[in-house]
Every structure is written in structure tokens, then in C-alpha cells.
Design an enzyme around this catalytic site. Structure first.
Site, PDB file in Angstrom:
ATOM      1  N   TYR A   1       0.921  -1.082   0.066  1.00  9.04           N
ATOM      2  CA  TYR A   1      -0.015  -0.012  -0.192  1.00  9.04           C
ATOM      3  C   TYR A   1       0.828   1.071   0.015  1.00  9.04           C
ATOM      4  O   TYR A   1       1.909   1.130   0.438  1.00  9.04           O
ATOM      5  CB  TYR A   1      -0.838  -0.212   0.979  1.00  9.04           C
ATOM      6  CG  TYR A   1      -1.711   1.083   1.278  1.00  9.04           C
ATOM      7  CD1 TYR A   1      -2.616   1.418   0.190  1.00  9.04           C
ATOM      8  CD2 TYR A   1      -2.240   1.893   2.340  1.00  9.04           C
ATOM      9  CE1 TYR A   1      -3.732   2.308   0.105  1.00  9.04           C
ATOM     10  CE2 TYR A   1      -3.109   2.739   2.385  1.00  9.04           C
ATOM     11  CZ  TYR A   1      -3.794   3.207   1.399  1.00  9.04           C
ATOM     12  OH  TYR A   1      -4.418   4.248   1.187  1.00  9.04           O
TER      13      TYR A   1
ATOM     14  N   TYR B   1      -3.210   5.308   8.670  1.00 13.02           N
ATOM     15  CA  TYR B   1      -2.402   3.887   8.489  1.00 13.02           C
ATOM     16  C   TYR B   1      -1.424   3.650   9.397  1.00 13.02           C
ATOM     17  O   TYR B   1      -0.129   3.829   9.113  1.00 13.02           O
ATOM     18  CB  TYR B   1      -2.112   4.029   6.967  1.00 13.02           C
ATOM     19  CG  TYR B   1      -1.977   2.476   6.524  1.00 13.02           C
ATOM     20  CD1 TYR B   1      -2.764   1.768   6.027  1.00 13.02           C
ATOM     21  CD2 TYR B   1      -0.677   1.889   6.102  1.00 13.02           C
ATOM     22  CE1 TYR B   1      -2.727   0.324   5.710  1.00 13.02           C
ATOM     23  CE2 TYR B   1      -0.415   0.739   5.875  1.00 13.02           C
ATOM     24  CZ  TYR B   1      -1.336   0.011   5.330  1.00 13.02           C
ATOM     25  OH  TYR B   1      -1.217  -1.551   4.844  1.00 13.02           O
TER      26      TYR B   1
HETATM   27  P1  NAD Z   1      -8.364  -9.283   3.987  1.00 11.58           P
HETATM   28  O1  NAD Z   1      -8.968  -9.271   5.346  1.00 11.58           O
HETATM   29  O2  NAD Z   1      -9.127 -10.171   2.921  1.00 11.58           O
HETATM   30  O3  NAD Z   1      -6.868 -10.112   4.007  1.00 11.58           O
HETATM   31  C1  NAD Z   1      -6.098 -10.192   5.145  1.00 11.58           C
HETATM   32  C2  NAD Z   1      -5.886 -11.486   5.699  1.00 11.58           C
HETATM   33  O4  NAD Z   1      -4.729 -11.694   6.395  1.00 11.58           O
HETATM   34  C3  NAD Z   1      -7.159 -12.018   6.329  1.00 11.58           C
HETATM   35  O5  NAD Z   1      -7.587 -13.407   5.556  1.00 11.58           O
HETATM   36  C4  NAD Z   1      -6.463 -12.641   7.608  1.00 11.58           C
HETATM   37  O6  NAD Z   1      -7.203 -13.612   8.271  1.00 11.58           O
HETATM   38  C5  NAD Z   1      -5.214 -12.625   7.373  1.00 11.58           C
HETATM   39  N1  NAD Z   1      -4.178 -12.758   8.484  1.00 11.58           N
HETATM   40  C6  NAD Z   1      -3.886 -11.800   9.356  1.00 11.58           C
HETATM   41  N2  NAD Z   1      -2.919 -12.305  10.074  1.00 11.58           N
HETATM   42  C7  NAD Z   1      -2.656 -13.382   9.687  1.00 11.58           C
HETATM   43  C8  NAD Z   1      -1.487 -14.349  10.124  1.00 11.58           C
HETATM   44  N3  NAD Z   1      -0.696 -14.045  11.276  1.00 11.58           N
HETATM   45  N4  NAD Z   1      -1.294 -15.585   9.419  1.00 11.58           N
HETATM   46  C9  NAD Z   1      -1.939 -15.694   8.182  1.00 11.58           C
HETATM   47  N5  NAD Z   1      -2.961 -14.831   7.774  1.00 11.58           N
HETATM   48  C10 NAD Z   1      -3.234 -13.812   8.495  1.00 11.58           C
HETATM   49  O7  NAD Z   1      -7.957  -7.839   3.538  1.00 11.58           O
HETATM   50  P2  NAD Z   1      -7.038  -7.308   2.323  1.00 11.58           P
HETATM   51  O8  NAD Z   1      -7.311  -5.867   2.279  1.00 11.58           O
HETATM   52  O9  NAD Z   1      -7.692  -8.050   1.211  1.00 11.58           O
HETATM   53  O10 NAD Z   1      -5.559  -7.607   2.422  1.00 11.58           O
HETATM   54  C11 NAD Z   1      -4.479  -8.369   1.675  1.00 11.58           C
HETATM   55  C12 NAD Z   1      -3.528  -7.535   1.286  1.00 11.58           C
HETATM   56  O11 NAD Z   1      -3.903  -6.474   0.419  1.00 11.58           O
HETATM   57  C13 NAD Z   1      -2.794  -7.252   2.543  1.00 11.58           C
HETATM   58  O12 NAD Z   1      -1.481  -7.174   2.504  1.00 11.58           O
HETATM   59  C14 NAD Z   1      -3.284  -5.681   2.665  1.00 11.58           C
HETATM   60  O13 NAD Z   1      -2.275  -5.078   3.296  1.00 11.58           O
HETATM   61  C15 NAD Z   1      -3.209  -5.347   1.181  1.00 11.58           C
HETATM   62  N6  NAD Z   1      -3.641  -4.115   0.837  1.00 11.58           N
HETATM   63  C16 NAD Z   1      -5.148  -3.891   0.808  1.00 11.58           C
HETATM   64  C17 NAD Z   1      -5.692  -2.760   0.596  1.00 11.58           C
HETATM   65  C18 NAD Z   1      -7.099  -2.344   0.799  1.00 11.58           C
HETATM   66  O14 NAD Z   1      -7.399  -1.317   0.691  1.00 11.58           O
HETATM   67  N7  NAD Z   1      -7.796  -3.368   1.142  1.00 11.58           N
HETATM   68  C19 NAD Z   1      -4.899  -1.788  -0.311  1.00 11.58           C
HETATM   69  C20 NAD Z   1      -3.417  -1.881  -0.560  1.00 11.58           C
HETATM   70  C21 NAD Z   1      -2.917  -3.311  -0.005  1.00 11.58           C
END
Ligand code: NAD
Length: 286
Positions: free
Chosen positions: A172, A182
């Protein structure tokens, strides 16, 4: 022959991991998932009960098949790392072999090798706190769950990643620009993840001819993002200010991921690819 992908960080059908799984499945890949241990039961029972069937539909009308779901907690590399309270925790005691090393061993036992490794997980217990109010413990927890988790996954899966294979994480823009809200060291964790993408690209490229990239994604209303608390504002901000004035869909990130892990991207490694409607290129809000 079809490729096999292991996607860590899928616990519902709202996040980027799920969308990436779908795009890879649509391109013919076999899908293995790594699901956070505390979320495993509800995810698996929802899958079984058909709760995700609508979101499993692929462009050709078929349903995405998930070959196997592995319990995973990516903050633990092996059993010696697991503290007593976690071992005794009911939700953890109900599953086994969920440390990173054990999951890689299980995948090797079950399938021999994979072609694609995706890290789509992050966690920062103090994410809602400004950096100036973040504790050492919270900061290190954010780095452990969101940055080192990737180093560890790649380290343990690299021996079973087929040469020519590819690995991917999600980052991000708060790593490089100020995004108030954040917090908790999550901006620091993403900066580490992006820097590690370059170093790991070198090491995995030389060692196994494996490519390593990260996608800097725009805002998505995932479960994790809702927990941060400012996601609706970030989506509105992007629609108002980005070159492309539309809400970003998870599918667009999934499709970019499918490109990056495909032979079409065979010379691309060590990069941060923005999939954000172009918002990163703006210098001022308009
Ligand atoms: P999401 O909730 O779908 O995914 C995050 C996942 O991480 C969850 O399934 C959670 O159970 C898992 N998780 C947390 N701690 C964990 C651990 N210790 N071991 C294994 N799994 C664990 O949310 P998302 O937003 O799709 O996130 C996915 C990626 O995308 C992340 O790296 C997030 O930072 C990144 N991201 C998200 C956004 C956004 O706006 N949603 C923007 C940019 C980047």
C-alpha cells in the site's frame, strides 16, 4: 500443464487474496489456500455451506475449485516459536501443522511443488494509532505479521517453487507517502515489504529463477481494511482524485496478479506495480 498456486491470506470472499485466487483459477491454475487459524472454521464451513458459491463463479460460468485449505499462522515459523498460551488456545489446538515451515512441508507432501506463491495478508494490532503513539510491541507485531511473514513464506516455499515460478505480495502506498490513519507501524511494514521485494527478487532469482514482485493496490472494502476505519474515505478520495474515476474492484487487482505471475511477465521482477486507478501519480488532490 496447469500451474499450482498457494495463496496465503484468504478467509472470506471480500479481499484481494480471494480475487487473486479467482483470476488464477480462471487462467487454469490449481488453487491451494492458507487461511489464518482463528478464521479457519468459519471460512471452511461457509465454503461447505455454499455461502461463497456466487462469488466462486468464473468468467466461463464454472465454479472456482479450491483443492485444499491449509491452516496457517504466518507469525510463527515453526513449533518452537509458538508460545504456550497460543498452543493452549482452543482455536489453535483444534488444528495442527499451521506454522510456516509445517505448511510448506505439508504442501510438499501433498503436491510436491508449486509454481506460484501469493502473500495477501497483513496485521497491525495498533493500526488505528498514530506512529507517535505506537508501542514497540505493536510496531514489531505489524512488521512480524505483515513483512517478515513474507520473508518466511518465501524462504520455506522456495525449495518447492518450480524454477520459472513467481511470487507476489500486496502493498500500500502508505509506505512512501503520508497516509494519516494507516498507523501502528503498518506504513513501516509496507516499506519493509517493498524493499524486501527487491532483495528477495535478487536472491530468489539467482537461487531458483523465481520472480518476486509486489502490487501496490488502491483501496478496497475488505475485512482488514474495514478494521482500519477509514476505508470509505479512502475510496471516496480515490474516486474524486485519481486519473480513472471509478471504484477499484478486487478483480482488477486479481487480473494484474495473474499477469504478473504469468509468462507474459517473464522479465519482470523486483518491481512495485501500482494497481490503483493511477492515484499514485497525482501530486495534489483536485
Ligand atoms: P483481507 O482481510 O481479505 O486479508 C487479510 C488476511 O490476512 C485475512 O484473511 C486474515 O485472516 C489474514 N491474516 C492476518 N494475520 C495473519 C497471520 N498471522 N497469518 C495468516 N494470515 C493472517 O484484507 P485485504 O485488504 O484483501 O488484505 C490483503 C493484502 O492486501 C494485505 O497485505 C493488505 O495490506 C493489502 N492491501 C489492502 C488494501 C485495501 O484497501 N484493502 C490496499 C492495499 C493493499
Amino acid at each position: 500443464k496447469g500451474k499450482r498456486a498457494f495463496i496465503a491470506g484468504v478467509a472470506d470472499d471480500n479481499g484481494y487474496g480471494w480475487a487473486i485466487a479467482k483470476s488464477l483459477a480462471a487462467a487454469g491454475a490449481e488453487i491451494l489456500l492458507g487461511t489464518w487459524v482463528p478464521a479457519l472454521n468459519i471460512f471452511e464451513s461457509s465454503l461447505r455451506r455454499g455461502k461463497f458459491d456466487e462469488s466462486r463463479v468464473l468468467p466461463d460460468g464454472s465454479l472456482m475449485q479450491i483443492t485444499k485449505v491449509y491452516p496457517l499462522d504466518a507469525v510463527f515459523d515453526n513449533l518452537e516459536d509458538v508460545p504456550a498460551d497460543i498452543k493452549a488456545n482452543k482455536r489453535y489446538a483444534g488444528s495442527s501443522k499451521w506454522t510456516v515451515q509445517e505448511v510448506a512441508e505439508s504442501v510438499k507432501e501433498d503436491f510436491g511443488s508449486i509454481d506460484i506463491l501469493v502473500h495477501s495478508l497483513a496485521n497491525g494490532p495498533e493500526v488505528t494509532k498514530p506512529l507517535l503513539e505506537t508501542s514497540r510491541k505493536g510496531y514489531l507485531a505489524a512488521l512480524s505479521a505483515s513483512s517478515y511473514s513474507y520473508v518466511s513464506l518465501l524462504k520455506h516455499f522456495l525449495p518447492i517453487l518450480n524454477p520459472g515460478g513467481s511470487s507476489l505480495s500486496l502493498t500500500y502506498i502508505a509506505s512512501e507517502r503520508i497516509i494519516p490513519g494507516y498507523g501502528g507501524g503498518m506504513s513501516s511494514a509496507k516499506a519493509a515489504l517493498e524493499s524486501d521485494t527487491r532483495v528477495l527478487a535478487f536472491e530468489a532469482g539467482r537461487k531458483r529463477k523465481v520472480r518476486v514482485n509486489t502490487i501496490s493496490a488502491g483501496p478496497l472494502r475488505s475485512r482488514a481494511a474495514k478494521a482500519i476505519g477509514f476505508i470509505d474515505m479512502m475510496i471516496d478520495y480515490s474516486i474524486a482524485n485519481a486519473p480513472l474515476q471509478k471504484e477499484l474492484s478486487a478483480e482488477e487487482v486479481g487480473n494484474a496478479a495473474a499477469f504478473l505471475v504469468s509468462p507474459l511477465a517473464s522479465a519482470i521482477t523486483g518491481t512495485v506495480l501500482y494497481v490503483d486507478n493511477g492515484l499514485n501519480a497525482m501530486g495534489v488532490g483536485v
